[in-house]
Design a protein around this motif. Structure first.
Motif, mmCIF file in Angstrom:
data_model
loop_
_atom_site.group_PDB
_atom_site.id
_atom_site.type_symbol
_atom_site.label_atom_id
_atom_site.label_comp_id
_atom_site.label_asym_id
_atom_site.label_seq_id
_atom_site.Cartn_x
_atom_site.Cartn_y
_atom_site.Cartn_z
ATOM 1 N N THR A 96 24.009 18.466 23.054
ATOM 2 C CA THR A 96 23.227 17.568 22.243
ATOM 3 C C THR A 96 22.450 18.622 21.481
ATOM 4 O O THR A 96 22.091 19.701 21.935
ATOM 5 N N LEU A 97 22.209 18.640 20.154
ATOM 6 C CA LEU A 97 21.556 19.199 19.233
ATOM 7 C C LEU A 97 20.221 18.684 19.407
ATOM 8 O O LEU A 97 19.666 17.621 18.652
ATOM 9 N N LEU A 98 19.073 19.243 20.408
ATOM 10 C CA LEU A 98 17.765 18.548 20.328
ATOM 11 C C LEU A 98 16.610 19.344 19.717
ATOM 12 O O LEU A 98 16.560 20.701 19.672
ATOM 13 N N GLN A 99 16.203 18.604 18.770
ATOM 14 C CA GLN A 99 15.185 19.063 17.620
ATOM 15 C C GLN A 99 14.040 18.829 18.567
ATOM 16 O O GLN A 99 13.472 17.967 18.822
ATOM 17 N N LEU A 100 13.150 20.019 18.708
ATOM 18 C CA LEU A 100 11.661 20.076 19.262
ATOM 19 C C LEU A 100 10.612 20.346 18.624
ATOM 20 O O LEU A 100 10.823 21.092 17.423
ATOM 21 N N ARG A 101 9.528 19.705 18.787
ATOM 22 C CA ARG A 101 8.348 20.167 18.229
ATOM 23 C C ARG A 101 7.956 21.553 18.840
ATOM 24 O O ARG A 101 8.287 21.908 19.972
ATOM 25 N N LEU A 102 6.948 22.336 18.202
ATOM 26 C CA LEU A 102 6.681 23.522 18.632
ATOM 27 C C LEU A 102 6.040 23.775 19.951
ATOM 28 O O LEU A 102 6.452 24.689 20.790
ATOM 29 N N VAL A 114 16.534 23.194 19.128
ATOM 30 C CA VAL A 114 16.167 23.761 18.069
ATOM 31 C C VAL A 114 14.823 23.490 17.623
ATOM 32 O O VAL A 114 14.555 22.317 17.817
ATOM 33 N N PHE A 115 13.935 24.398 17.482
ATOM 34 C CA PHE A 115 12.475 24.059 17.014
ATOM 35 C C PHE A 115 12.314 24.036 15.586
ATOM 36 O O PHE A 115 12.794 24.727 14.968
ATOM 37 N N ASP A 116 11.332 22.980 15.406
ATOM 38 C CA ASP A 116 11.189 22.588 14.052
ATOM 39 C C ASP A 116 9.647 22.661 13.715
ATOM 40 O O ASP A 116 8.861 21.917 14.041
#
Length: 324
Positions: A96-102, A114-116
């Motif tokens: 999974t391409l897991l987009q995370l908060r900081l 992946v951090f956004d």
């Protein structure tokens, strides 16, 4: 208890896996994202959050997923439920391409974290970047006149490098007029740049990132174990990367389209390209041009294909040009 309807369940949409969209194959149709701004990495836009969207998905819908699955960020309250979904996908061997908060801790493999930092970027607050995990991947949202200022980018990239971040990927989201007005707020200068200024320069940002010692390429993740002709996907990914950079450098479009077309055919091919190459039989693929065949052979070898390395060096200013 009220039974959930099929419409309330999580569904995914299939799309073409491309380097510009971080190789996402499956993206959620609706997503309970945070109220703060976030990047939709699968579509190259600002994310759209639906508070009524569900994270529940029946096993029958999981069974049809066979490539990279994109899970955008969620609110802190939904992290446990999101993590259960990640676990279910992992049990099927799916990355999974897991987009995370900081502030979120990264998930275990096969999740690709992946951090956004877009909310902090929009606020001009770069301090949280220093706390990111070493080796992580960050997506930098380039918003004209707000987050693409060269000095802001330079300071942010230096902070990422000091934190030991491994790579940073520039994403310049397409913005609707209402989004531009919202982002500009009462800043007339930002309003003018968003509506009338030049688009963000992704290449200039990539050069700054490279100068800071950060990687800027995101390779296609390996397919799930047991995927038939898995090597074909890796080869197709390399051809797509070459074609993408070819276009970004302003080289003839026809050459790039030839490689893109070969990449699509390779994904659908019933032959194992590695086996054909070992037997000297790549010639049986009459749809494979001589130019594409040369890159297929290079991609089947270990390491980065020479042409990809050459194009990347030119794009990043490592060919004798200044890095800015």
């Amino acid at each position: 208890m009220v039974a959930r309807t099929a419409a309330a369940e999580l569904t995914f949409r299939r799309q073409r896996a491309e380097p510009a969209h971080l190789w996402v194959r499956f993206r959620p149709s609706r997503w309970p994202g945070p109220e703060t701004a976030w990047l939709d990495l699968a579509q190259g836009v600002l994310g759209s959050s639906r508070a009524d969207a569900s994270l529940e998905i029946p096993a029958s819908r999981l069974d049809v997923l066979d490539d990279l699955v994109y899970l955008p960020p969620v609110t802190a309250e939904l992290v446990p439920e999101r993590d259960r979904l990640v676990t279910r996908l992992a049990r099927r061997g799916l990355a999974t391409l897991l987009q995370l908060r900081l502030a979120e801790p990264p998930a275990a493999s096969p999740a690709i974290n992946v951090f956004d930092p877009l909310p902090s970027q929009l606020a001009g607050d770069l301090a949280p970047l220093a706390a990111l995990p070493a080796g992580s991947t960050v997506v930098w949202g380039l918003v004209a006149g707000i987050t693409d200022d060269p000095e802001l980018c330079r300071r942010g990239l230096e902070s990422l490098a000091r934190a030991g971040v491994g790579s940073v990927i520039a994403v310049a989201p397409r913005l609707e007029p209402r989004q531009k007005r919202l982002l500009a707020g009462h800043d007339e200068g930002a309003f003018a740049r968003l509506f009338h200024g030049d688009p963000p320069a992704e290449r200039a940002f990539a050069r700054l990132a490279a100068a800071a010692g950060l990687a800027t390429r995101f390779d296609r993740p390996d397919p799930p174990a047991g995927t038939p002709r898995a090597g074909n996907r890796r080869v197709a990914g390399r051809l797509a990367q070459i074609a993408d950079l070819w276009l970004l450098l302003g080289r003839p479009e026809a050459d790039a389209q030839e490689l893109f077309r070969a990449a699509r055919w390779i994904e659908l091919a019933g032959h194992d390209l590695a086996a054909l190459a070992r037997e000297g039989n790549l010639g049986v693929l009459d749809w494979l041009s001589a130019k594409a065949r040369a890159q297929v052979e290079a991609a089947l070898s270990a390491g980065t294909p020479p042409l990809l390395a050459e194009l990347e060096a030119e794009y990043l200013g490592r060919d004798g040009e200044p890095a800015e």
